[in-house]
Design an enzyme around this catalytic site. Structure first.
Site, PDB file in Angstrom:
ATOM      1  N   TYR A  73       6.149  -5.158  26.627  1.00  0.00           N
ATOM      2  CA  TYR A  73       5.529  -3.917  27.490  1.00  0.00           C
ATOM      3  C   TYR A  73       5.853  -3.794  28.795  1.00  0.00           C
ATOM      4  O   TYR A  73       6.848  -4.497  29.697  1.00  0.00           O
ATOM      5  CB  TYR A  73       4.292  -4.294  27.451  1.00  0.00           C
ATOM      6  CG  TYR A  73       3.751  -4.068  26.135  1.00  0.00           C
ATOM      7  CD1 TYR A  73       2.721  -3.005  25.963  1.00  0.00           C
ATOM      8  CD2 TYR A  73       3.377  -4.835  25.136  1.00  0.00           C
ATOM      9  CE1 TYR A  73       2.156  -2.687  24.827  1.00  0.00           C
ATOM     10  CE2 TYR A  73       3.433  -5.269  23.931  1.00  0.00           C
ATOM     11  CZ  TYR A  73       1.596  -3.585  23.996  1.00  0.00           C
ATOM     12  OH  TYR A  73       1.368  -3.788  22.481  1.00  0.00           O
ATOM     13  N   SER A 120      -4.880   2.788  21.880  1.00  0.00           N
ATOM     14  CA  SER A 120      -4.936   2.824  20.484  1.00  0.00           C
ATOM     15  C   SER A 120      -5.886   3.481  19.611  1.00  0.00           C
ATOM     16  O   SER A 120      -6.203   4.625  19.943  1.00  0.00           O
ATOM     17  CB  SER A 120      -6.154   1.746  21.253  1.00  0.00           C
ATOM     18  OG  SER A 120      -6.912   1.243  19.636  1.00  0.00           O
ATOM     19  N   HIS A 174      -0.746   3.714  19.156  1.00  0.00           N
ATOM     20  CA  HIS A 174      -0.516   2.319  18.373  1.00  0.00           C
ATOM     21  C   HIS A 174      -0.842   3.081  16.619  1.00  0.00           C
ATOM     22  O   HIS A 174      -1.815   3.007  16.365  1.00  0.00           O
ATOM     23  CB  HIS A 174      -1.175   1.042  19.019  1.00  0.00           C
ATOM     24  CG  HIS A 174      -0.267   0.443  19.550  1.00  0.00           C
ATOM     25  ND1 HIS A 174      -0.444   0.449  21.038  1.00  0.00           N
ATOM     26  CD2 HIS A 174       0.467  -0.758  19.167  1.00  0.00           C
ATOM     27  CE1 HIS A 174       0.364  -0.579  21.666  1.00  0.00           C
ATOM     28  NE2 HIS A 174       1.007  -1.301  20.004  1.00  0.00           N
ATOM     29  N   LEU A 179       0.836  -0.860  -0.546  1.00  0.00           N
ATOM     30  CA  LEU A 179      -0.212   0.495  -0.106  1.00  0.00           C
ATOM     31  C   LEU A 179       1.101   1.436  -0.102  1.00  0.00           C
ATOM     32  O   LEU A 179       0.807   2.183  -0.523  1.00  0.00           O
ATOM     33  CB  LEU A 179      -0.766  -0.081   0.974  1.00  0.00           C
ATOM     34  CG  LEU A 179      -1.890   1.196   1.665  1.00  0.00           C
ATOM     35  CD1 LEU A 179      -2.779   1.884   0.383  1.00  0.00           C
ATOM     36  CD2 LEU A 179      -2.181   1.049   2.363  1.00  0.00           C
ATOM     37  N   ASP A 188       4.208   3.233  -6.652  1.00  0.00           N
ATOM     38  CA  ASP A 188       3.857   2.325  -5.273  1.00  0.00           C
ATOM     39  C   ASP A 188       4.123   2.716  -3.943  1.00  0.00           C
ATOM     40  O   ASP A 188       3.995   2.608  -2.738  1.00  0.00           O
ATOM     41  CB  ASP A 188       4.467   1.051  -5.176  1.00  0.00           C
ATOM     42  CG  ASP A 188       5.884   1.187  -4.950  1.00  0.00           C
ATOM     43  OD1 ASP A 188       6.552   2.128  -4.769  1.00  0.00           O
ATOM     44  OD2 ASP A 188       6.319   0.071  -5.662  1.00  0.00           O
TER      45      ASP A 188
END
EC number: 3.5.1.23
Length: 745
Positions: free
Chosen positions: A544, A354, A303, A134, A677
């Site tokens: 973590y 998140s 994240h 991508l 690309d």
């Protein structure tokens, strides 16, 4: 806990797993003819520095401290190996000295590596292999030095999941070979952005090698080359300039994915903050003496998991999209990845943060699963997934990335993994039916572990309480150690800015405690009002780091705090020592300590190389499905070619892109590339068939800025060929679509 008996089915499964493991071990023994061989180069005068404070902290790990430092200096508790090799010093570019500011150099280079037949690093989801691209991945380097060239520091932000120790060792070794002592372990920070959509396979410790499904030297070398090239470019481009620091909040782009763990922290501490995530973005802006922009580094806790674990396209996720937008704005007229301005959106204390701000919901019923175990009434934890703000993961990535871009633009114990580690998070659940928040083991899985890996010692079980041990990685050493026991920590200061290089993922409150402790240490020794930045995933990966209180809840982040409940206390003590050494100008007195190993034989990739084949009557690059004759803005052009395995292109760099979108210019009677690309609007999908057959699908999502005219899409690839009794060769090929027209609405 009541004693559990096993059914006949469970007993058979255990027997089957044990037998499969025995066969696997036998096969691995063939791959590791020298599995015990390591290189562990030590300089004379090394002294060990234990990271086991009182009370016990990073159990069984050691680190070293070494650096030179002044007011604007570097200090390192590091254990980076410097492999013995001939040194060829590269001369420094001439530096001007009569100015107020810094010497600044910025550089960017491609480090994409393999985009097929390799696992994506981050979710640890079996079967999530790369199948196309991508966006390209980049290494972005920033070099800063005093006017006289002294106190040089290097910060590199890399579009990868995390920096492995092996990657850092190799980069430092090659820097030494080229530049001598100019760039060293004490003045170089390598930081991963933590995209979960980059290739794996560049680790040496067994846990990560297994998660990567083998070591890929092809990808490893491409990453090393890209990092070095970005530093080389920055080194060559150094010029006088100024550095500005600014801060500001970014709202509406993050949630705490483990709020129940966060609530375990003392209420008095939580009351000091308005949110259970860090919303502040710190921006370091670099300009030349004329005020023209050179580059920017932004640190923000989030994240990069807007692209979820169903994705198979290599990309840099939301932080990479923020870099893409800012670089495209500043580098007008250049294709993505080109141009002088470099913008890095680096990782910070993102451990429990998140971007999927709609929160966790059961994908089968739609109801919320925002509970302590992140489970659904029907389907359990596998059904509990957090969603981003967009209509799909591509849209969510753009929304979150654009918000960061706009804010940065506006203002300038022995290691062990617990049961909840296998549960995953609301951003990407694990493959088995584990749940978060487990403080007790399970006899079924304990028996399987004991049969395959042996029992964990009482010492490690006691040390990690209340974590139930799933994998006692600190006691496993075959074929190599499963986790590092020598850990790098590092601080670099630039004026009133202190960059703390964190070898893992700090949770929100862990980052706050460390930041305050380092600020206080600086202040107590006369360095007031220091801005302390948490730069995450630097130099070596140790999973973590939660607070002691969060550790008690044993959600995913706590189960992945591999050095036990006092890990944060150990890091705070170590970073305070570094801050004190910088503030008191005593960095030279810090002990050097041991060097980490550099393993020579690693597990080979599980996906073997095979010869590419084209269908009968076809050749590589032939068009199987052409574009339609006519399109409008907002539509998607799709062309399918006879393809070959894209990993061949990581091995042979004849072409620097897999595709181009080209527009015909009548005035010059030539084709001009308008996209490749690295553009967000293009997508390259690789579809693997049987016996070496494959197709390549090129998509161009026509943007609003597209001009009417005649276009075509070109495909660039490499196929693997091997004749009987001859070595394999990699051959380049090209394919070109028939033309199509973009018309006005």
């Amino acid at each position: 806990m009541a004693k559990r008996t096993f059914s006949n089915l469970e007993t058979f499964l255990i027997f089957l797993l044990v037998m499969m493991t025995a066969i696997t071990v036998a096969l691995l023994s063939l791959l590791f003819t020298t599995s015990g061989t390591i290189e562990n180069h030590k300089d004379s005068g090394d002294h060990f520095f234990s990271t086991t404070p009182n009370p016990p902290a990073t159990q069984g790990s050691t680190a070293t401290q070494s650096s030179t430092a002044t007011q604007r200096s570097t200090a390192t508790q590091s254990s980076t190996a410097t492999q013995t090799s001939p040194v060829t010093s590269t001369p420094e570019p001439p530096l001007f000295q009569n100015f107020s500011g810094y010497h600044i150099g910025v550089g960017r280079a491609d480090c994409t590596g393999q985009v097929a037949d390799i696992n994506l690093m981050g979710y640890s989801k079996s079967g999530q292999n790369a199948q196309g691209i991508l966006t390209r991945l980049y290494s972005r380097a920033f070099i800063m030095a005093e006017p006289d060239g002294s106190n040089r520091t290097v910060f590199v932000s890399i579009d990868i999941g995390m920096v492995s120790q092996r990657l850092r060792l190799e980069v430092l070794n090659r820097l030494q070979s080229k530049y001598g002592s100019l760039y060293r372990r004490d003045n170089v920070i390598l930081s991963g952005t933590h995209t979960h959509s980059g290739p794996a396979g560049y680790f040496q410790y067994t846990v990560f090698v297994v998660a990567s499904e083998g070591f890929s030297n092809r990808t490893f070398q491409h990453m090393v080359t890209g990092i070095l090239k970005s530093i080389d470019i920055a080194h060559t481009n150094m010029k006088p300039g100024k550095i500005f620091i600014n801060k500001g909040n970014v709202d509406g782009v993050q949630i705490n994915r483990s709020p129940y763990s966060y609530l375990q922290n003392p209420q008095s501490e939580r009351a000091r903050y308005s949110s259970n995530t860090d919303k502040e973005m710190v921006v370091l802006k670099m300009v030349d003496l004329n005020g023209d922009d050179l580059g920017l580094i932004s640190w923000f806790a989030i994240h990069p998991v807007s692209m979820n674990n169903s994705n198979h396209l290599v990309n840099s996720d939301n932080v990479g999209y923020a870099s893409y937008l800012l670089e495209q704005e500043k580098n007008k007229g250049y294709l993505p990845g080109q141009g002088p301005f470099v913008a890095a959106f680096a990782s910070s204390n993102l451990g429990d943060v998140s971007p999927n701000i709609l929160g966790p919901h059961c994908i089968n019923t739609g109801e919320s699963c925002d509970n302590a175990n992140s489970t659904c009434p029907i389907g359990g934890s596998n059904m509990c997934i957090a969603m981003g703000p967009g209509r799909d993961m591509f849209d969510s990535t753009q929304i979150i990335g654009r918000a960061m871009y706009q804010r940065a633009k506006a203002k300038t114990c022995k290691p062990a993994l617990g049961y909840s580690f296998a549960a995953g998070t609301i951003d990407g659940v694990g493959g088995l039916n584990f749940t978060q928040g487990k403080t007790e083991g399970d006899p079924f899985w304990d028996t399987i572990r004991n049969q395959i890996l042996g029992k964990p010692s009482e010492e490690i079980k006691e040390c990690h309480k209340p974590k139930p041990i799933l994998l006692h990685t600190g006691e496993l050493s075959k074929p190599h150690p499963w986790h590092p026991d020598i850990v790098d920590v590092q601080i670099i200061t630039l004026g009133s800015l202190a960059i703390t290089a964190i070898p893992g993922e700090f949770t929100t409150m862990s980052g706050r405690r460390l930041r305050e402790a380092v600020q206080a240490e600086f202040a107590s020794h006369g360095m007031q009002n220091m801005t302390v930045v948490i730069s995450g995933l630097c130099n070596v990966y140790t999973h973590y780091i939660t607070t002691y209180e969060e550790y008690q809840a044993q959600r995913y982040e706590a189960a992945s705090t591999i050095y036990g409940p006092h890990t944060l206390s150990a890091y705070i003590q170590l970073f305070r020592n570094l801050a004190k050494a910088i503030a008191t100008d005593t960095v030279a007195n810090l002990s050097r300590g041991p060097e980490p190993p550099f393993f020579q034989q690693l597990i080979v990739p599980l996906i073997s190389n095979i010869v590419d084949r084209a269908p009968t009557g076809r050749t590589f690059g032939d068009v199987l499905q052409p574009a339609k004759p006519e399109y409008r803005v907002g539509e998607v052009v799709e062309v399918i070619f006879v393809g070959a395995n894209p990993k061949n292109s990581a091995q042979n760099q004849t072409h620097q892109t897999f595709l181009t979108v080209e527009k015909y210019e009548a005035t010059s009677t030539s084709w001009q590339t308008v996209c490749n690309d690295a553009c967000w609007e293009t997508r390259f999908y690789w579809h693997k068939g049987l016996l070496g057959l494959s197709n390549a699908t090129m998509e161009w999502h026509i943007p609003d800025t597209a001009q009417p005219g005649i276009y075509r899409i070109r495909y660039f690839g490499h196929n693997r060929k091997q004749d009987i009794l001859k070595p394999a060769v990699i051959l380049s090929f090209e394919g070109t679509s028939p033309t199509f027209e973009v018309v006005t609405t």
